[in-house]
Motif scaffolding. Structure first.
Motif, mmCIF file in Angstrom:
data_model
loop_
_atom_site.group_PDB
_atom_site.id
_atom_site.type_symbol
_atom_site.label_atom_id
_atom_site.label_comp_id
_atom_site.label_asym_id
_atom_site.label_seq_id
_atom_site.Cartn_x
_atom_site.Cartn_y
_atom_site.Cartn_z
ATOM 1 N N UNK A 25 -23.205 38.464 -33.483
ATOM 2 C CA UNK A 25 -23.865 39.651 -32.933
ATOM 3 C C UNK A 25 -23.330 40.879 -33.651
ATOM 4 N N UNK A 26 -24.207 41.826 -33.912
ATOM 5 C CA UNK A 26 -23.759 43.091 -34.502
ATOM 6 C C UNK A 26 -24.446 44.263 -33.818
ATOM 7 N N UNK A 27 -23.740 45.379 -33.809
ATOM 8 C CA UNK A 27 -24.214 46.602 -33.163
ATOM 9 C C UNK A 27 -24.040 47.748 -34.152
ATOM 10 N N UNK A 28 -25.119 48.492 -34.375
ATOM 11 C CA UNK A 28 -25.089 49.612 -35.320
ATOM 12 C C UNK A 28 -25.620 50.875 -34.650
ATOM 13 N N UNK A 29 -24.761 51.860 -34.346
ATOM 14 C CA UNK A 29 -25.258 53.155 -33.867
ATOM 15 C C UNK A 29 -26.092 53.822 -34.965
ATOM 16 N N UNK A 30 -27.230 54.400 -34.586
ATOM 17 C CA UNK A 30 -28.143 54.942 -35.589
ATOM 18 C C UNK A 30 -28.467 56.410 -35.334
ATOM 19 N N UNK A 31 -27.452 57.178 -34.932
ATOM 20 C CA UNK A 31 -27.621 58.623 -34.805
ATOM 21 C C UNK A 31 -28.684 59.004 -33.800
ATOM 22 N N UNK A 32 -29.644 59.807 -34.237
ATOM 23 C CA UNK A 32 -30.679 60.299 -33.329
ATOM 24 C C UNK A 32 -31.674 59.207 -32.954
ATOM 25 N N UNK A 33 -31.632 58.068 -33.644
ATOM 26 C CA UNK A 33 -32.517 56.959 -33.312
ATOM 27 C C UNK A 33 -31.848 56.036 -32.292
ATOM 28 N N UNK A 34 -32.593 55.053 -31.839
ATOM 29 C CA UNK A 34 -32.019 54.070 -30.925
ATOM 30 C C UNK A 34 -31.037 53.176 -31.679
ATOM 31 N N UNK A 35 -30.064 52.634 -30.963
ATOM 32 C CA UNK A 35 -29.084 51.748 -31.570
ATOM 33 C C UNK A 35 -29.756 50.455 -32.034
ATOM 34 N N UNK A 36 -29.186 49.844 -33.066
ATOM 35 C CA UNK A 36 -29.749 48.631 -33.645
ATOM 36 C C UNK A 36 -28.897 47.434 -33.233
ATOM 37 N N UNK A 37 -29.558 46.395 -32.727
ATOM 38 C CA UNK A 37 -28.886 45.171 -32.297
ATOM 39 C C UNK A 37 -29.411 43.993 -33.120
#
Length: 304
Positions: A284-296
């Motif tokens: 599993x990975x989690x990527x914060x994407x600033x002004x966009x929604x987070x990516x899972x």
């Protein structure tokens, strides 16, 4: 696409991996120890875009003739409202909805030419559809914000693309070097302006720092990876990733990519277990994407 790779910040060009190598550096699957390896993945990307991917690698005749693989990627861009300009109060006509999609089928091959050097490549059929569009000059205005007797046209393209990669084991402990070039293709166009697929050149290095200490690497492993990326259509990037694995069972990962406007850090975790000759791994990975929604992202790997 792959959860483990994205948790590394995509700095995975020089790592020996599984069938998911076809999405990064196909040479990285040249030394697969299992006969069959299957990877399934899902990515919840920004703007309600969803990716689904699968890869299968086979090692016939104990790898004497190399490793062959099949890969698949599907992209769902979501649903969009369609309009055409019109001389009414709104200034447009509503012509329904359309749903762009994209798919890619690939055939991969990799072979270790020596104890240190491996090569690999993919041939991919890539198809993108932007959906159907209404030709404005054949729309009959019905007096409301709608249309009738409309003539539509499909907007889709397909093309063959090629990937190449090499992996070099330096011989100094676990230090690996890797290189890949992805998405070679001819130029295509929808209407007037032509374009090519997003060509990207990557070089990278990786090292297991457990080699520097007197520890059992099956108990403790600490990988550090670095990739330099040169894409066709945006500035060069530096990706850095790290992974700590305990007892060859659970892994904790982190990655950093720069320069980026919104995406910088990535994080992830992975579990692996041997179930009677079948290795099962979930990442599993989690990527914060600033002004966009987070990516899972989530990936499942099975090796037999």
């Amino acid at each position: 696409l792959d959860a483990r790779a994205s948790a590394f910040g995509d700095a995975i060009t020089s790592l020996e991996t599984n069938s998911s190598a076809m999405f990064y550096n196909p040479a990285s699957m040249a030394r697969l120890e299992s006969f069959a390896d299957i990877t399934l993945g899902s990515t919840q990307f920004i703007a309600d875009i969803n990716y689904y991917n699968a890869a299968v690698s086979l090692v016939p005749f104990d790898g004497q003739y190399g490793v062959i693989g099949l890969s698949f990627v599907s992209v769902d861009y979501g649903q969009f409202l369609g309009t055409v300009r019109a001389d009414n109060e709104q200034g447009y006509l509503d012509v329904g909805t359309f749903s762009p999609t994209a798919i890619a089928f690939g055939i991969g091959y990799a072979k270790a030419l020596s104890e240190k050097f491996a090569v690999g490549g993919n041939v991919k059929y890539v198809r993108q559809s932007l959906g159907t569009s209404v030709l404005k000059d054949v729309v009959t205005y019905s007096g409301t914000n709608s249309y009738k007797d409309a003539v539509t046209e499909d907007n889709k393209l397909d093309v063959l693309a090629f990937d190449f990669g090499v992996l070099y084991k330096t011989g100094f402990k676990s230090l690996n070097l890797g290189m890949s070039v992805r998405n070679f293709s001819r130029e295509v166009k929808y209407k007037k302006e032509g374009f090519q697929l997003p060509l990207i050149f990557q070089i990278g290095a990786s090292f297991n720092f457990a080699d520097l200490f007197e520890v059992d690497k099956k108990q403790h492993s600490f990988l550090l990876t670095v990739d330099a990326n040169h894409p066709r259509d945006y500035p060069e990037q530096l990706n850095i990733g790290a992974e700590y694995t305990f007892m060859d069972l659970i892994s904790f990962r982190a990655g950093y990519s720069t320069p980026n406007d919104e995406r910088k850090f990535s994080y992830g975790v992975g579990l692996k277990e041997d179930n009677g000759g079948i290795d099962v791994a979930i990442d599993y990975s989690y990527t914060p994407f600033g002004i966009f929604s987070d990516v899972h992202r989530i990936s499942l790997n099975l090796a037999y």
